[in-house]
Design an enzyme around this catalytic site. Sequence first.
Site, PDB file in Angstrom:
ATOM      1  N   CYS A 100      34.699  18.561  63.486  1.00 28.16           N
ATOM      2  CA  CYS A 100      34.062  17.449  64.193  1.00 28.16           C
ATOM      3  C   CYS A 100      34.371  16.173  63.413  1.00 28.16           C
ATOM      4  O   CYS A 100      35.260  16.151  62.569  1.00 28.16           O
ATOM      5  CB  CYS A 100      32.566  17.671  64.395  1.00 28.16           C
ATOM      6  SG  CYS A 100      31.542  17.606  62.905  1.00 28.16           S
TER       7      CYS A 100
ATOM      8  N   ASN B 112      31.656  16.305  59.819  1.00 30.98           N
ATOM      9  CA  ASN B 112      31.389  17.610  59.224  1.00 30.98           C
ATOM     10  C   ASN B 112      29.960  17.719  58.689  1.00 30.98           C
ATOM     11  O   ASN B 112      29.705  18.355  57.676  1.00 30.98           O
ATOM     12  CB  ASN B 112      32.412  17.945  58.142  1.00 30.98           C
ATOM     13  CG  ASN B 112      32.451  19.423  57.752  1.00 30.98           C
ATOM     14  OD1 ASN B 112      32.757  19.741  56.617  1.00 30.98           O
ATOM     15  ND2 ASN B 112      32.138  20.326  58.650  1.00 30.98           N
TER      16      ASN B 112
ATOM     17  N   CYS C  33      27.193  17.637  61.418  1.00 34.64           N
ATOM     18  CA  CYS C  33      26.342  17.991  62.556  1.00 34.64           C
ATOM     19  C   CYS C  33      26.887  19.195  63.334  1.00 34.64           C
ATOM     20  O   CYS C  33      26.401  20.303  63.194  1.00 34.64           O
ATOM     21  CB  CYS C  33      26.169  16.806  63.505  1.00 34.64           C
ATOM     22  SG  CYS C  33      25.243  15.426  62.801  1.00 34.64           S
ATOM     23  N   ARG C  34      27.916  18.976  64.137  1.00 32.46           N
ATOM     24  CA  ARG C  34      28.407  20.009  65.046  1.00 32.46           C
ATOM     25  C   ARG C  34      29.218  21.100  64.371  1.00 32.46           C
ATOM     26  O   ARG C  34      28.952  22.297  64.564  1.00 32.46           O
ATOM     27  CB  ARG C  34      29.241  19.367  66.164  1.00 32.46           C
ATOM     28  CG  ARG C  34      28.438  18.413  67.022  1.00 32.46           C
ATOM     29  CD  ARG C  34      29.315  17.614  67.952  1.00 32.46           C
ATOM     30  NE  ARG C  34      30.108  16.641  67.179  1.00 32.46           N
ATOM     31  CZ  ARG C  34      31.064  15.874  67.698  1.00 32.46           C
ATOM     32  NH1 ARG C  34      31.367  15.976  68.973  1.00 32.46           N
ATOM     33  NH2 ARG C  34      31.720  15.019  66.938  1.00 32.46           N
ATOM     34  N   SER C  35      30.222  20.719  63.598  1.00 27.46           N
ATOM     35  CA  SER C  35      31.083  21.759  63.013  1.00 27.46           C
ATOM     36  C   SER C  35      30.362  22.639  61.988  1.00 27.46           C
ATOM     37  O   SER C  35      30.638  23.839  61.927  1.00 27.46           O
ATOM     38  CB  SER C  35      32.375  21.173  62.446  1.00 27.46           C
ATOM     39  OG  SER C  35      32.142  20.194  61.482  1.00 27.46           O
TER      40      SER C  35
ATOM     41  N   ASP D 255      27.929  14.842  70.405  1.00 26.07           N
ATOM     42  CA  ASP D 255      27.557  14.536  69.023  1.00 26.07           C
ATOM     43  C   ASP D 255      26.082  14.141  69.004  1.00 26.07           C
ATOM     44  O   ASP D 255      25.707  13.117  69.576  1.00 26.07           O
ATOM     45  CB  ASP D 255      28.422  13.401  68.481  1.00 26.07           C
ATOM     46  CG  ASP D 255      28.236  13.177  66.987  1.00 26.07           C
ATOM     47  OD1 ASP D 255      27.259  13.708  66.405  1.00 26.07           O
ATOM     48  OD2 ASP D 255      29.073  12.468  66.407  1.00 26.07           O
TER      49      ASP D 255
END
Length: 144
Positions: free
Chosen positions: A7, A10, A12-14, A117
């Site tokens: 993401c 690095n 939040c999402r990933s 995001d």
Amino acid sequence: MKILMVCLGNICRSPLAEGIMRHLADEQNLNWEIASAGTGNWHIGKAPDHRSISAARALGYDISKQRAQQFNHLMFVRYDLILVMDRNNLADVQSLAKTDEERKKVKLFLDNGEVTDPYWDNTLFSPVCKQVEERCREIIKQLS
């Protein structure tokens, strides 16, 4: 199988995708290496966002020990599959690819969409975490 989740920062999402995928793969005794990275360098060495940690914990996952790293070209060599969270990440990662083989390793995490995001909206962390969990389960079924 070696999978890298990517993401922007690095945090939040990933990291959610990394932690959830690793946990689910381990539950099924899959010998997979799972990691994550960001296209940006703002958070290198930092833990995931506390809201991602909380959302993951609520579903039974611990991502608190993960640390952010920045995507680099060597990751094309190390990983079999690079799953990116949105089209901007896709363009950023593919721009670093030097061959068609490297470009073919890069795919959107969601087959036909983007993972929102959640960074700017606290209410999005839980739904994003659930979406990531559901997709990780699908990916495991597809690849194992």
